[in-house]
Scaffold this motif. Structure first.
Motif, PDB file in Angstrom:
ATOM      1  N   VAL A  35       0.851  -1.192   0.000  1.00  0.00           N
ATOM      2  CA  VAL A  35       0.000   0.000   0.000  1.00  0.00           C
ATOM      3  C   VAL A  35       0.888   1.244   0.000  1.00  0.00           C
ATOM      4  O   VAL A  35       1.508   1.583   1.015  1.00  0.00           O
ATOM      5  N   ILE A  36       0.950   1.919  -1.145  1.00  0.00           N
ATOM      6  CA  ILE A  36       1.741   3.142  -1.265  1.00  0.00           C
ATOM      7  C   ILE A  36       1.062   4.284  -0.531  1.00  0.00           C
ATOM      8  O   ILE A  36       1.683   5.041   0.219  1.00  0.00           O
ATOM      9  N   ASP A  37      -0.236   4.414  -0.733  1.00  0.00           N
ATOM     10  CA  ASP A  37      -1.002   5.471  -0.087  1.00  0.00           C
ATOM     11  C   ASP A  37      -2.471   5.077  -0.086  1.00  0.00           C
ATOM     12  O   ASP A  37      -2.913   4.275  -0.922  1.00  0.00           O
ATOM     13  N   CYS A  38      -3.217   5.642   0.848  1.00  0.00           N
ATOM     14  CA  CYS A  38      -4.658   5.420   0.877  1.00  0.00           C
ATOM     15  C   CYS A  38      -5.302   6.505   1.718  1.00  0.00           C
ATOM     16  O   CYS A  38      -4.656   7.139   2.556  1.00  0.00           O
ATOM     17  N   GLU A  39      -6.578   6.719   1.477  1.00  0.00           N
ATOM     18  CA  GLU A  39      -7.320   7.707   2.237  1.00  0.00           C
ATOM     19  C   GLU A  39      -7.614   7.179   3.640  1.00  0.00           C
ATOM     20  O   GLU A  39      -7.678   5.961   3.862  1.00  0.00           O
ATOM     21  N   PRO A  40      -7.803   8.071   4.616  1.00  0.00           N
ATOM     22  CA  PRO A  40      -8.183   7.615   5.958  1.00  0.00           C
ATOM     23  C   PRO A  40      -9.449   6.767   5.903  1.00  0.00           C
ATOM     24  O   PRO A  40     -10.405   7.094   5.206  1.00  0.00           O
ATOM     25  N   GLY A  41      -9.434   5.653   6.621  1.00  0.00           N
ATOM     26  CA  GLY A  41     -10.584   4.760   6.638  1.00  0.00           C
ATOM     27  C   GLY A  41     -10.683   3.820   5.462  1.00  0.00           C
ATOM     28  O   GLY A  41     -11.676   3.102   5.319  1.00  0.00           O
ATOM     29  N   ALA A  42      -9.651   3.768   4.609  1.00  0.00           N
ATOM     30  CA  ALA A  42      -9.686   2.903   3.430  1.00  0.00           C
ATOM     31  C   ALA A  42      -9.732   1.434   3.840  1.00  0.00           C
ATOM     32  O   ALA A  42      -9.187   1.037   4.873  1.00  0.00           O
ATOM     33  N   GLU A  43     -10.383   0.640   3.005  1.00  0.00           N
ATOM     34  CA  GLU A  43     -10.542  -0.784   3.266  1.00  0.00           C
ATOM     35  C   GLU A  43     -10.275  -1.595   2.003  1.00  0.00           C
ATOM     36  O   GLU A  43     -10.381  -1.098   0.887  1.00  0.00           O
ATOM     37  N   LYS A  50      -3.623   0.907   5.867  1.00  0.00           N
ATOM     38  CA  LYS A  50      -2.927   2.183   5.998  1.00  0.00           C
ATOM     39  C   LYS A  50      -1.680   2.133   5.109  1.00  0.00           C
ATOM     40  O   LYS A  50      -1.239   1.041   4.717  1.00  0.00           O
ATOM     41  N   PRO A  51      -1.096   3.294   4.766  1.00  0.00           N
ATOM     42  CA  PRO A  51       0.128   3.290   3.957  1.00  0.00           C
ATOM     43  C   PRO A  51       1.223   2.440   4.606  1.00  0.00           C
ATOM     44  O   PRO A  51       1.414   2.464   5.815  1.00  0.00           O
ATOM     45  N   MET A  83      -3.773   3.522  -3.485  1.00  0.00           N
ATOM     46  CA  MET A  83      -2.740   3.306  -4.504  1.00  0.00           C
ATOM     47  C   MET A  83      -1.819   2.210  -4.005  1.00  0.00           C
ATOM     48  O   MET A  83      -1.300   2.277  -2.891  1.00  0.00           O
ATOM     49  N   ILE A  84      -1.625   1.178  -4.812  1.00  0.00           N
ATOM     50  CA  ILE A  84      -0.785   0.047  -4.412  1.00  0.00           C
ATOM     51  C   ILE A  84       0.233  -0.262  -5.491  1.00  0.00           C
ATOM     52  O   ILE A  84       0.048   0.077  -6.674  1.00  0.00           O
ATOM     53  N   LEU A  85       1.310  -0.904  -5.078  1.00  0.00           N
ATOM     54  CA  LEU A  85       2.195  -1.577  -6.020  1.00  0.00           C
ATOM     55  C   LEU A  85       1.913  -3.066  -5.909  1.00  0.00           C
ATOM     56  O   LEU A  85       1.928  -3.616  -4.808  1.00  0.00           O
ATOM     57  N   GLU A  86       1.630  -3.663  -7.039  1.00  0.00           N
ATOM     58  CA  GLU A  86       1.278  -5.082  -7.090  1.00  0.00           C
ATOM     59  C   GLU A  86       2.385  -5.869  -7.780  1.00  0.00           C
ATOM     60  O   GLU A  86       2.817  -5.517  -8.877  1.00  0.00           O
ATOM     61  N   THR A  87       2.832  -6.931  -7.122  1.00  0.00           N
ATOM     62  CA  THR A  87       3.728  -7.909  -7.730  1.00  0.00           C
ATOM     63  C   THR A  87       2.924  -9.179  -7.922  1.00  0.00           C
ATOM     64  O   THR A  87       2.301  -9.665  -6.980  1.00  0.00           O
TER      65      THR A  87
END
Length: 319
Positions: free
Chosen positions: A120-128, A160-161, A180-184
């Protein structure tokens, strides 16, 4: 001997759930205002990366894989095994599941199924995220799907990030809005949609679902994957092994200084999440890197030096 990293040009994918953060956060020139995916390291036929530097400049990664297997530790197999993406989920992705290798080959004609993992690179507060489900049997799963009991069926997980999520094939999952995620992942583009919030495409049609196939390949009942991150390195290069499993090993690297020698166990897939620096190869080149770069350190480079201030996700096929 090939003695420099192979930098790659990303491929971008428009998605109904995409946005503009790939441009805002990484400076990429995205093709649309709903760009959902950056395929940073890809040899998949649906979006192969192009080499940006060195004697192989202009070649596609799948062509390099076919013609220069010495750069990949002479690994066997017709297809390059991994794919690295950055995803911008402006809105929720569909709830989906991926098959294993044998099902993908027999039913879809794909070389691989799809086991993946997310940083998880970034996410909004409360993201699921959706990760797994609450059905105890296939019959119960099918009943809950047919009766649209999604809130009861789907298992939500707060994120969370900096979080890391391992998603083996068969896992019911979905990336939530504002993430926003980085996926492998394995190099596969086979996805079965279980639920898509009754969204419609640009022509007003409901997006296709794959309920029967989803039930066939889903892990029922759900079981969380068992893995344990491992820390190593020093203050100049702190390495966290996030997961090692049968398809890939994935690390988070934090570079904060200079390190003289980093060993290359086979070939490394490197994505720069933040910062900048240099990579030095003895008897070869010094290459600069910065946020948003994606490159491969080929197996012909046995070790290399680095300096700078940067964060990376690094992976290689498990050996």
């Amino acid at each position: 001997m090939y003695n420099e990293p192979i930098f790659l040009k990303p491929v971008f994918k428009d998605r109904i759930w995409g946005g503009t953060k790939l441009r805002e956060e990484f400076g990429y020139e995205i093709p649309t205002e709903t760009t959902g995916e950056c395929w940073g390291i890809s040899a998949h036929a649906h979006g192969p990366s192009e080499v940006l530097n060195g004697p192989l400049k202009g070649e596609s990664l799948n062509s390099v894989w076919d013609k220069h297997r010495e750069l990949f530790a002479d690994q066997e197999g017709e297809d390059f095994p991994l794919l690295v993406k950055i995803l911008d989920a402006k809105t929720d992705l569909s709830v989906q599941v991926h098959p294993d290798d044998s099902y993908a080959r027999e039913v879809e004609g794909e070389a691989f199924g799809k086991t993946e993992c997310w940083y998880v690179i970034d996410c909004e507060p409360g993201a699921e995220l959706v990760y797994g489900h609450h059905a105890g049997s296939k019959l119960q799963f099918e009943e809950m799907v047919n009766e649209n009991r999604w809130d009861e069926l789907l298992r939500k997980v707060a994120i969370k990030p900096g979080d890391f999520v391992y998603v083996p094939n068969g896992t019911i999952h979905a990336i939530g809005a504002g993430t926003m995620i980085l996926e492998t992942q394995q190099s596969s583009d086979v996805t079965y949609r279980v639920y898509d919030y009754d969204r419609r495409d640009d022509e007003g049609n409901l997006r296709e679902l794959h309920i029967e196939k989803s039930i066939e390949v889903a892990m029922i009942p759900h079981e969380d994957a068992d893995f344990e991150p491992v820390l190593s390195g020093n203050d100049d290069l702190r390495i966290k092994k996030l997961v090692k499993e049968s398809y890939f090993t994935v690390y988070h690297w934090n570079l904060a200084g200079a390190v003289a020698e980093v060993e290359n166990p086979s070939y490394l897939l490197v994505s720069v999440l933040d910062g900048e620096g240099e990579l030095q190869v003895e008897g070869g080149t010094t290459s600069t890197f910065s946020k948003g770069d994606h490159f491969i350190v080929p197996s012909t480079i046995k070790s290399f030096g680095m300096n700078g201030d940067a964060r990376f996700i690094v992976s290689h096929p498990s050996i």
